[in-house]
Design an enzyme around this catalytic site. Structure first.
Site: not given
Ligand code: G6P
Length: 603
Positions: A2, A27, A75, A99-100, A476, A480, A483, A499, A598
């Site tokens: 947010c 955000r 968000w 925000n939170g 990584e 990438k 996402e 395995h 982000k």
């Protein structure tokens, strides 16, 4: 998560709110809203959708009379994406953006319901704002009401609020979540990230934990939890404003990949010319184990860093996901440093890991990109990465600069611990100083990656394999790809496929293999044969001079030949470009993939 912006001043507020929200969308971007004072009173507009929808609804409100307002980009945490759940929340007397997470919102709901309040959303924010309204009606003082509300709320928050009977004033407070106050010739701002207002001001200060800021057109007053006034020192943001713009690139992600050579050399330059980095030589000699706590891409940088630290300095490294570290009661010896890696410097779990380490008395070293961020502020020592603002949700340049710092530390620790001679350390540092040149060469692989993306884009699953450092890189690369393309990707240590996971390989399954570690190339080659003989299509990423048998891979992307310590930095680039081009070809929202944000300031 947010984004918050508030402006009050002598010029129109709505364009500034919209401009700021556009910069804060990283955000969170599932809903947007604003509240503002008009000559006829307080108004609000909000949408469960993108900012562009809000902007079109506000297009008639750029009036010079509207000079005070707050805005929000969301968000979702509590409640689905809908107009009703979008911020601001309030009841006509007060509106707020948040925000939170307010953890005790259920108790607050009951408490408010007993006092006759009803609710129009599923959000914790609405409960918090109504709580403040209730306390304001009792006390008649916004700051007191907010202070008392803060005491009744558990969780983390940053709020900006407008009270209908206090026109021209913004009330902001925070605990846990970031919020800055900034002054400009046109007025004052409250904002989640200073990068969003660089066009207007560089003069900013962080609102302290538990502090309330009262913003007017003339200035800002800060009030501590005990009611006393706080004198604040303002800082000067050095960031280049154009760094937060696309500069002709179609997406921030591509621009940020292109910035990697500059970011890496800018990060390393001060380190290579100055030998101090927070820990003394004695501290480094006494280390029994290093702990690294980080999330997402930063955690993957940590994993890669582990390989270098263990190889070059022979210090055992424990890398943990911050959200695990903080609740696991980790075993920390007094001489063990804890390294926190974070682009934003605000990630809630990494901040909590830092606080845990400090509580235990361990030395904390932060590797952070955003100056003035919470993690940078609380750590015992900070090594700043110089990536500049990273806007795309998928982290790219922040990863390479974090990696560069960790490789640098491994060399320096190795020298101090005597596992490297001076000549060896100097040689490795000289190679590292040239890393940007190799990364630049890797950028030339963009077209080859686009071509490969065309070939592999329609698959539903992709496996990424590697050994040693290449396993860390595979993690990584897979992150990438998944996402931003929404293709299911799994990363495996190449020797582990047999395995269990190899049963998923069938004719045509793509397997992307990384071969930057020469010591295990033969072993990787055998693993590639194992999947190929079960029908996999293998795309191999290997240095130009590595001899690859003709039948080893279906496709090869040849990395520039570079010293071993620079290869992981180079190899990250085509991994990122593969994800980028695949996402573009699939028509994905590259910079703002679904469900993500982000800066993750909730746990
Ligand atoms: C989010 C971002 C990732 C990032 C992670 C950690 O999930 O989308 O790109 O790696 O947070 O963020 P930090 O700011 O702590 O590096």
């Amino acid at each position: 998560m947010c984004g918050i912006i508030g402006f009050t001043g002598k010029s129109p507020a709505v364009p500034k709110l919209l401009e700021g929200l556009a910069a804060l969308e990283y955000r969170g971007y599932d809903s947007a809203g604003a509240a503002y004072f008009t000559p006829d009173g307080l108004r609000t507009e909000k949408v469960g959708g993108r900012l562009s929808v809000l902007a079109s609804r506000l297009s008639g409100t750029t009036d010079a009379d509207i000079t005070c307002g707050i805005g929000h980009t969301r968000w979702a945490t509590h409640g689905t994406v809908s107009d009703a759940n979008a911020h601001p929340h309030g009841n006509g007397r007060v509106y707020g953006v948040h925000n939170g997470i307010i953890e005790n919102y259920r108790e607050l709901t009951l408490w408010l319901a007993e006092r006759g309040y009803t609710f129009t959303s599923d959000t914790d924010t609405e409960r918090a704002v109504l709580l403040i309204d209730c306390l304001y009606r009792e006390t008649g003082d916004p700051v007191k009401a907010m202070g008392e509300a803060a005491q009744r709320m558990t969780g983390s928050f940053a709020f900006a609020l407008l009270f209908a009977d206090r026109p021209g004033k913004i009330y902001a407070m925070r605990r846990g979540s970031p919020l800055f106050a900034a002054v400009s010739p046109e007025g004052t701002f409250a904002v989640s990230d200073i990068a969003a207002v660089l066009r207007y001001t560089r003069h900013f200060t962080r609102i302290g934990e538990g502090e309330t800021a009262v913003l007017t057109a003339e200035g800002i007053t800060f009030i501590a939890e005990d009611g006393s006034t706080v004198e604040k020192e303002y800082e000067w943001a050095e960031w280049d404003r154009t760094a937060a713009e696309k500069g002709g690139f179609p997406h921030f992600m591509l621009k940020e990949i292109w910035e990697e050579p500059t970011a890496v050399s800018a990060t390393l330059a001060p380190l290579l010319s100055d030998s101090s980095f927070g820990l003394t030589e004695t501290q480094i000699q006494n280390i029994r184990q290093i702990h690294i706590a980080a999330c997402g891409t930063a955690m993957h940088a940590g994993l890669m860093g582990k390989y270098f630290m263990e190889k070059l300095a022979r210090i055992p490294v424990n890398v943990e996901i911050s959200s695990e570290f903080r609740y696991r009661d980790p075993i920390l010896h007094p001489e063990d440093p804890v390294i926190l890696i974070s682009q934003s410097g605000e990630t809630a779990d990494t901040l909590a890991a830092l606080r845990l380490a400090k509580e235990r008395g361990n030395f904390t070293l932060a590797v952070v990109n955003v100056p003035g961020s919470a993690i940078a502020g609380e750590a015992d020592a900070v090594l700043y990465t110089a990536a500049g603002p990273e806007i795309a949700v998928a982290s790219t340049k922040a990863y390479t600069v974090q990696l560069a710092v960790l490789i640098y530390l491994a060399i320096r620790f190795g020298r101090i611990r005597g596992t490297l001679t001076q000549t060896e350390a100097d040689g490795l540092l000289a190679q590292l100083a040239d890393a940007h040149l190799y990364i630049e060469k890797a950028l030339a692989l963009s077209e080859a990656c686009r071509h490969m993306a065309e070939k592999y884009r329609d698959h539903k699953n992709i496996f990424f394999i590697g050994r040693g450092r290449d396993y860390a890189l595979s993690l990584e690369a897979a992150l990438k790809m998944k996402e931003i393309t929404y293709i299911h990707c799994e990363a495996y240590a190449a020797g582990e496929m047999k395995h269990g996971t190899i049963s998923l390989i069938e004719k045509g399954t793509p397997v992307f293999a990384f071969a930057t570690e020469s010591a295990v190339w033969d072993k990787l080659l055998s693993n590639i044969q194992e999947v190929r003989s079960r029908g996999a299509q293998v795309l191999l990423f290997a240095p130009a001079s590595l001899p690859v048998p003709e039948d080893a891979a279906c496709d090869i992307i040849r990395l520039p030949d570079a010293p071993e310590i620079c290869l992981p930095l180079c190899a990250a680039v085509p991994a990122q470009l593969m994800a980028y081009h695949t996402a573009v070809l699939l028509g994905r929202d590259v910079d703002k993939p679904r469900n993500l944000a982000k800066s993750v300031t909730v746990e």
